[in-house]
Design an enzyme around this catalytic site. Structure first.
Site, short mmCIF file in Angstrom:
data_model
loop_
_atom_site.label_atom_id
_atom_site.label_comp_id
_atom_site.label_asym_id
_atom_site.label_seq_id
_atom_site.Cartn_x
_atom_site.Cartn_y
_atom_site.Cartn_z
N SER A 73 0.85 -1.19 0.00
CA SER A 73 0.00 0.00 0.00
C SER A 73 0.89 1.23 0.00
CB SER A 73 -0.89 -0.03 1.24
OG SER A 73 -1.80 1.03 1.23
N HIS A 132 0.35 4.46 0.66
CA HIS A 132 0.29 5.51 1.69
C HIS A 132 1.00 5.13 2.97
CE1 HIS A 132 -2.87 3.95 4.50
NE2 HIS A 132 -3.20 3.23 3.45
N CYS A 184 -11.96 2.10 21.66
CA CYS A 184 -13.05 2.26 22.60
C CYS A 184 -14.26 2.68 21.79
CB CYS A 184 -12.67 3.35 23.58
SG CYS A 184 -13.83 3.51 24.90
#
Ligand SMILES: Cc1ncc(COP(=O)(O)O)c(C=O)c1O
Ligand SMILES: Cc1ncc(COP(=O)(O)O)c(C=O)c1O
Ligand code: FES
Ligand code: FES
Lengths: 386, 123, 386, 123
Positions: free
Chosen positions: C199, C201, C325
């Site tokens: 990838s 990026h 979370c």
């Protein structure tokens, strides 16, 4: 040599205003939109405001926009996603014979997987045969995919009529609007479609990004698995600079469509008129009125398209042809074959697709070069009298 | 895609035309396939003194037509019939891979013209 | 406030040299690589030289590189493409329990489609259990997909050993090298893999572009249908600016990997050492040596990761946590759960992933802020003595 | 994601600590789930004269703990038990959608502390 670009249906240059808004997102606001920190928030905000802009330009809601890597992926996602989702209800799909390969090859793949596909023909002007479409609808038809405007001959299909036709039936309607957005008004509610494909690079946005409009309440299965991006429908780290540029390009379309459309149509009409008056045996492919304002597709008797394209290219004029010359014999495109301009014309088609920045002067120069090139090739043609 | 040399040949083709009183004519291809080459030859003492072509086809078809007529002119019939697609392609600075087939097209048409001439001789 | 970015495994900024080479391809050399005219040729040349550069950086051949929209798509394409291709020979796939969701969710999808998947566990340091891997190989095993380096804890897996293990068997070996390229040496022949995902990026290239290395002779089925781009394996107008930037980023990696790697490792080691000496009850997650030179993943007893991340963010320090979370209760990531650092530590993990442009000064500042933040949260923690 | 107001509360939480001779204590959550809130109250004439908390959890858990202790302090027991998650969320400038559940957490713990106090009164 000043080059004249008349191939805007292949791709367009990125508008300066678009590139401007993209630039900060490469090296400064470069965060991953899933990250919780400030870099991530910048990216997430850019993503969400881009989504709003694109939705607004289509008359859609932000959550109805799913970002993809381009038109091909949007088409695949729409067609396969809906087909797999609805396959328990039926396995029949309807499309047209002049769709883009992104739709046709996808439908053929689904045929290999056990779906049945009806390919509805078009008339000699490239308009879908609505009667045949209606006749082909069955109890187990789950999806209709008809392009909004054709990429080769620019004909505009009666999508609204189709959506009215299937009202009340449980059929998902998809349209490939890759060529229409930016040239004519595209509003998902006016069209009444459930899904609509767009590609950024066709409308002065960057390459490598597109979107699928997916109407709220319509469910499809994702083709790609991974993180939860795009509501789980299209995972992968979002291409923020690309999306930001795409959104800006859509906003520009929204703001200046009417003006641009009028400008392109003016160029188009005078180009067609000039060609007809100066070059004998030139035939317009597609429909006279139901066509994109930027599409001029003409065939020239007894000359071959690729040669014509090459001669124009030598003069700096960039166009496209429906006669891709690849191996031993020239294959005319499936679209030209479908509208059948006749054996003398079918291999001699050229597609000029105008952009909002083209000028009348450019069109005039292009027609001069075209006239010269056609004459030159006709002199070489064994079918022309000396 | 196309070599610079091929494009030059394509834009400035030599020997375009018809020989009205040709000694032999060859034609290959058909309009429905999108390519037709016609080659006319004039023969004197077994030597091709004039060769002309008319071609409907892609840039490679036109450039190879032009090149083959030039290569043939001045050669004997026996020499000319041996012109290969490789020679033509090389003289044009190479052909794109998808177009190699198409380079056979012009030498084949020339051979047809020569055969036509030879058939006429016999009768 | 000067911001310090220590989240390079999430994404990286585009290197200035990369952006430089991309810029001309947006608005000047903007052609479609399939077009026959000069604009198209410019694009086609850029595409082919980019392919060469990327191949060179991986020790591969140009025709072995297939461009995609990113790591997620590469993973999907490799795994599904090989699974569908080989499904007549067998339907068993082996992967690990600590793969990226792009691999795990894809394998789960294949399970829904009737494939069988074995998820091999890792030890407490995150290293693949080779014995269990070997034991799980069956007659009908067609594909093994094991990540080269883990994105959370940075452990490097023994890919070369796996490729030696399966030598002579008809098993396709895929590795997700999204995190390893640019940090450690990645050569497809040294690793002995058939497929490898990258990838852009993650290595200072642009977002929205990636590649799949597909060894010559290994066949997979395409997941997307359309035009014939990328040998028909991945159709869609190529993202030329993205690809050009990706290629430049790979070339930079190739040129300065050793130096960058040494630099990052130096920062990493001193960061770990400082944290350990200044913050009691800090535990390194993952393997001490077999880890990426830029990965510091540590758990802090009795504090919660997301809070820690937020406190650091307020100080301008961008990091990531394995304790996403989201709803009522904190879910520790599947990777942390797999290596099980214990109940006191599992919710208190932070991932610092360094980049080649980070400085020792930045690391020192980050550790200062970290120490302060841990102390502050421990004061609030019901598990800590007053 | 988080509002500016919530982040302020989170970075400068009030009433952190333990009341050694508390009149009531409530605790919710468990370490395995990644969140635990403990609230201590001191009561005088049915009024919460002191409220303190210790929280292990996300920024929202800490900010809501801090907010609820402030809102409770000085109120009567009856008023304090009626504090809703909506009130707490509003006082914090809203919670991210994924965190709304978590805002119930602190008021619930406060109610537990109050119940603990009341239970002790009875015995
Ligand atoms: C009508 C139509 N559909 C789909 C596509 C595919 O779009 P993209 O090349 O962005 O994948 C194109 C353009 O190539 C098109 O013209
Ligand atoms: C190991 C690994 N594989 C795959 C991916 C997916 O890559 P992308 O986000 O470019 O689709 C990532 C990053 O998110 C990763 O870390
Ligand atoms: S004439 Fe056949 S490919 Fe050129
Ligand atoms: S503590 Fe549970 S989500 Fe915040």
């Amino acid at each position: 040599m000043k080059r004249i670009y008349l191939d805007h249906s292949a791709t367009t240059h990125v508008d300066a205003r678009v590139l401007d808004v993209m630039l900060p997102y490469f090296s400064e606001k470069f965060g991953n939109a899933s990250s919780l920190h400030s870099f991530g928030l910048e990216a997430a905000e850019a993503l969400s405001s881009s989504r709003e802009q694109i939705a607004a330009a289509l008359g859609a809601e932000p959550q109805e926009i799913i970002f993809t890597s381009g038109g091909t992926e949007s088409d695949n996602m729409a067609i396969k996603g809906a087909a797999y989702m609805c396959s328990s209800r039926g396995r029949h799909i309807i499309t047209s014979i002049i769709e883009h390969p992104a739709v046709l090859r996808t439908c053929e793949q689904l045929e290999r997987e056990g779906f049945e596909v009806t390919y509805v023909p078009v008339d000699n002007e490239g308009i879908l045969n609505m009667q045949l479409l209606e006749d082909s609808i069955r109890e187990d038809t789950i999806l209709i995919s008809i392009m909004h405007a054709n990429n080769e001959i620019g004909t505009i299909q009666p999508i609204k009529e189709i959506s009215e036709l299937i009202e009340g039936r449980r059929i998902v309607l998809h349209t490939d609007a890759v060529q229409s957005v930016g040239k004519i008004r595209v509003d998902v509610n006016e069209l009444g479609v459930h899904m609509l494909s767009i590609s950024s690079h066709k409308l002065h946005g960057p390459k490598g990004v597109g979107a699928l409009y997916l109407r709220s309440g319509v469910n499809i299965l994702p083709l790609v698995q991974g993180g939860g991006h795009e509501r789980g429908l299209r995972p992968g780290t979002e291409n923020i600079p690309g999306i930001v540029g795409f959104a800006k390009a859509m906003t520009i379309v929204r703001e200046q469509l009417e003006e641009d459309s009028r400008h392109m149509q003016h160029l188009r009409d005078s180009m067609i008129c000039n060609i007809r008056s100066r070059i004998p045996y030139a035939r317009l492919n597609g429909h006279e009125e139901k066509r994109l304002p930027n599409n001029v597709n003409m065939s020239f008797r007894h000359v071959e398209g690729e040669s014509l394209l090459m001669l124009l290219d030598m003069k700096g004029v960039a166009v496209s042809t429906g006669s891709a010359c690849s191996s031993k014999s020239q294959k005319a495109s499936h679209v030209l074959t479908a509208i059948d301009p006749g054996v003398d014309y079918i291999h001699g088609s050229l597609r000029f697709t105008l952009g909002r920045e083209n000028t009348m002067e450019e069109i005039d120069i292009a027609v001069d070069h075209l006239e010269e090139a056609v004459m030159k090739l006709r002199q070489m043609s064994p079918f022309e009298e000396e | 895609m196309y070599s610079r040399r091929l494009l030059e040949e394509f834009t400035n083709p030599q020997n375009v035309g018809v020989i009205e009183d040709a000694d032999g004519v060859g034609q290959l291809g058909n309009p429905a396939d999108g390519d037709v080459i016609t080659i006319y030859i004039k023969v004197k003492d077994d030597v091709l003194v004039d060769v002309k072509f008319k071609t409907f086809g892609c840039a490679a078809a036109i450039a190879t037509s032009s090149m083959v007529t030039q290569m043939a002119k001045g050669r004997t019939i026996e020499e000319a019939r041996l012109i290969t697609k490789e020679e033509v392609a090389e003289a044009l600075g190479g052909l794109p891979s998808g177009k190699m087939d198409c380079s056979n097209f012009a030498p084949d048409t020339l051979r047809m013209a020569i055969e036509d001439y030879q058939k006429k001789q016999k009768t």
